[in-house]
Design a protein around this motif. Structure first.
Motif, PDB file in Angstrom:
ATOM      1  N   UNK A  25       0.823  -1.209   0.000  1.00 10.81           N
ATOM      2  CA  UNK A  25       0.000   0.000   0.000  1.00 10.81           C
ATOM      3  C   UNK A  25       0.858   1.260   0.000  1.00 10.81           C
ATOM      4  N   UNK A  26       1.956   1.249   0.726  1.00  7.83           N
ATOM      5  CA  UNK A  26       2.859   2.408   0.719  1.00  7.83           C
ATOM      6  C   UNK A  26       3.432   2.656  -0.670  1.00  7.83           C
ATOM      7  N   UNK A  27       3.844   1.591  -1.336  1.00 12.94           N
ATOM      8  CA  UNK A  27       4.399   1.723  -2.692  1.00 12.94           C
ATOM      9  C   UNK A  27       3.330   2.213  -3.669  1.00 12.94           C
ATOM     10  N   UNK A  28       2.119   1.664  -3.579  1.00 15.79           N
ATOM     11  CA  UNK A  28       1.036   2.115  -4.450  1.00 15.79           C
ATOM     12  C   UNK A  28       0.669   3.568  -4.158  1.00 15.79           C
ATOM     13  N   UNK A  29       0.597   3.929  -2.889  1.00 13.65           N
ATOM     14  CA  UNK A  29       0.254   5.306  -2.518  1.00 13.65           C
ATOM     15  C   UNK A  29       1.284   6.283  -3.085  1.00 13.65           C
ATOM     16  N   UNK A  30       2.554   5.914  -3.027  1.00 13.74           N
ATOM     17  CA  UNK A  30       3.605   6.766  -3.587  1.00 13.74           C
ATOM     18  C   UNK A  30       3.397   6.938  -5.090  1.00 13.74           C
ATOM     19  N   UNK A  31       3.132   5.849  -5.775  1.00 13.73           N
ATOM     20  CA  UNK A  31       2.926   5.909  -7.228  1.00 13.73           C
ATOM     21  C   UNK A  31       1.660   6.681  -7.571  1.00 13.73           C
ATOM     22  N   UNK A  33       0.312   9.044  -5.806  1.00  9.58           N
ATOM     23  CA  UNK A  33       0.585  10.462  -5.546  1.00  9.58           C
ATOM     24  C   UNK A  33       1.295  11.090  -6.746  1.00  9.58           C
ATOM     25  N   UNK A  34       2.263  10.380  -7.292  1.00 11.99           N
ATOM     26  CA  UNK A  34       2.984  10.884  -8.465  1.00 11.99           C
ATOM     27  C   UNK A  34       2.052  11.017  -9.673  1.00 11.99           C
ATOM     28  N   UNK A  35       1.194  10.017  -9.867  1.00 11.66           N
ATOM     29  CA  UNK A  35       0.245  10.074 -10.980  1.00 11.66           C
ATOM     30  C   UNK A  35      -0.771  11.202 -10.789  1.00 11.66           C
ATOM     31  N   UNK A  37      -0.152  14.078  -9.153  1.00 10.08           N
ATOM     32  CA  UNK A  37       0.580  15.314  -9.453  1.00 10.08           C
ATOM     33  C   UNK A  37       0.746  15.520 -10.956  1.00 10.08           C
ATOM     34  N   UNK A  38       0.859  14.434 -11.696  1.00 12.75           N
ATOM     35  CA  UNK A  38       1.013  14.512 -13.153  1.00 12.75           C
ATOM     36  C   UNK A  38      -0.334  14.683 -13.867  1.00 12.75           C
ATOM     37  N   UNK A  39      -1.439  14.686 -13.102  1.00 17.41           N
ATOM     38  CA  UNK A  39      -2.751  14.856 -13.698  1.00 17.41           C
ATOM     39  C   UNK A  39      -3.336  13.586 -14.287  1.00 17.41           C
ATOM     40  N   UNK A  40      -2.741  12.458 -13.975  1.00 20.14           N
ATOM     41  CA  UNK A  40      -3.214  11.189 -14.535  1.00 20.14           C
ATOM     42  C   UNK A  40      -4.254  10.509 -13.642  1.00 20.14           C
ATOM     43  N   UNK A  41      -4.321  10.908 -12.365  1.00 18.27           N
ATOM     44  CA  UNK A  41      -5.327  10.397 -11.423  1.00 18.27           C
ATOM     45  C   UNK A  41      -5.933  11.571 -10.669  1.00 18.27           C
ATOM     46  N   UNK A  42      -7.100  11.325 -10.065  1.00 20.28           N
ATOM     47  CA  UNK A  42      -7.761  12.300  -9.195  1.00 20.28           C
ATOM     48  C   UNK A  42      -7.871  11.701  -7.796  1.00 20.28           C
ATOM     49  N   UNK A  43      -6.771  11.470  -7.161  1.00 17.04           N
ATOM     50  CA  UNK A  43      -6.777  10.862  -5.828  1.00 17.04           C
ATOM     51  C   UNK A  43      -6.445  11.936  -4.797  1.00 17.04           C
ATOM     52  N   UNK A  44      -7.445  12.383  -4.044  1.00 13.68           N
ATOM     53  CA  UNK A  44      -7.178  13.399  -3.027  1.00 13.68           C
ATOM     54  C   UNK A  44      -6.389  12.809  -1.860  1.00 13.68           C
ATOM     55  N   UNK A  45      -6.513  11.520  -1.656  1.00 14.71           N
ATOM     56  CA  UNK A  45      -5.752  10.825  -0.612  1.00 14.71           C
ATOM     57  C   UNK A  45      -5.154   9.564  -1.244  1.00 14.71           C
ATOM     58  N   UNK A  46      -3.907   9.645  -1.720  1.00 13.25           N
ATOM     59  CA  UNK A  46      -3.295   8.498  -2.393  1.00 13.25           C
ATOM     60  C   UNK A  46      -3.234   7.230  -1.546  1.00 13.25           C
ATOM     61  N   UNK A  47      -3.061   7.370  -0.238  1.00 12.77           N
ATOM     62  CA  UNK A  47      -3.012   6.186   0.632  1.00 12.77           C
ATOM     63  C   UNK A  47      -4.369   5.488   0.652  1.00 12.77           C
ATOM     64  N   UNK A  48      -5.433   6.266   0.716  1.00 14.39           N
ATOM     65  CA  UNK A  48      -6.776   5.685   0.684  1.00 14.39           C
ATOM     66  C   UNK A  48      -7.056   5.056  -0.678  1.00 14.39           C
ATOM     67  N   UNK A  49      -6.634   5.715  -1.748  1.00 16.66           N
ATOM     68  CA  UNK A  49      -6.819   5.164  -3.093  1.00 16.66           C
ATOM     69  C   UNK A  49      -6.082   3.832  -3.228  1.00 16.66           C
ATOM     70  N   UNK A  50      -4.878   3.756  -2.681  1.00 18.37           N
ATOM     71  CA  UNK A  50      -4.104   2.507  -2.726  1.00 18.37           C
ATOM     72  C   UNK A  50      -4.819   1.402  -1.965  1.00 18.37           C
ATOM     73  N   UNK A  51      -5.345   1.741  -0.813  1.00 18.20           N
ATOM     74  CA  UNK A  51      -6.071   0.749  -0.010  1.00 18.20           C
ATOM     75  C   UNK A  51      -7.310   0.251  -0.757  1.00 18.20           C
ATOM     76  N   UNK A  52      -8.012   1.156  -1.412  1.00 16.59           N
ATOM     77  CA  UNK A  52      -9.212   0.768  -2.139  1.00 16.59           C
ATOM     78  C   UNK A  52      -8.869  -0.062  -3.375  1.00 16.59           C
ATOM     79  N   UNK A  53      -7.784   0.289  -4.077  1.00 15.07           N
ATOM     80  CA  UNK A  53      -7.374  -0.504  -5.226  1.00 15.07           C
ATOM     81  C   UNK A  53      -7.008  -1.924  -4.794  1.00 15.07           C
ATOM     82  N   UNK A  54      -6.275  -2.027  -3.704  1.00 18.07           N
ATOM     83  CA  UNK A  54      -5.902  -3.338  -3.181  1.00 18.07           C
ATOM     84  C   UNK A  54      -7.147  -4.149  -2.827  1.00 18.07           C
ATOM     85  N   UNK A  55      -8.131  -3.500  -2.228  1.00 19.06           N
ATOM     86  CA  UNK A  55      -9.378  -4.193  -1.876  1.00 19.06           C
ATOM     87  C   UNK A  55     -10.117  -4.681  -3.114  1.00 19.06           C
TER      88      UNK A  55
END
Length: 99
Positions: A25-31, A33-35, A37-55
């Protein structure tokens, strides 16, 4: 075994999470967050987005493999993965400009 013995050995869950799911989840959240910032995702909370993707990945797989008692083939694995990615991008993907 983890699910069956969690009440007897609650510390084992923390050990498993620290060495597996938490690191993923930490690795996904980092990625993510980068996406974001680049405008490729709309994740206001990258850690939560990572947790949801994993789920989205793990939930269906736990049911399909019957908690590890049934092998899941490559085709089925790819179907679950594609569905998870599709759902994730519907929630967090960039907004497309109107045509």
């Amino acid at each position: 075994m983890l699910h069956a013995e969690i009440t007897r050995f609650p510390d084992v869950l923390d050990i498993v999470r620290e060495h597996g799911a938490h690191r993923l989840n930490d690795a996904l959240a980092d990625r993510f967050a980068r996406l974001t910032l680049a405008g490729r995702l709309r994740a206001t909370d990258p850690a939560e987005a990572a947790e949801q993707f994993t789920a989205l990945l793990i939930g269906p797989m736990e049911a399909r493999c019957r908690m590890g008692t049934r092998e899941v083939g490559d085709t089925e694995l790819r179907q679950v993965t594609r569905a998870a990615v599709r759902t994730f991008l519907q929630a967090f993907g960039p907004l497309l400009p109107p045509e």
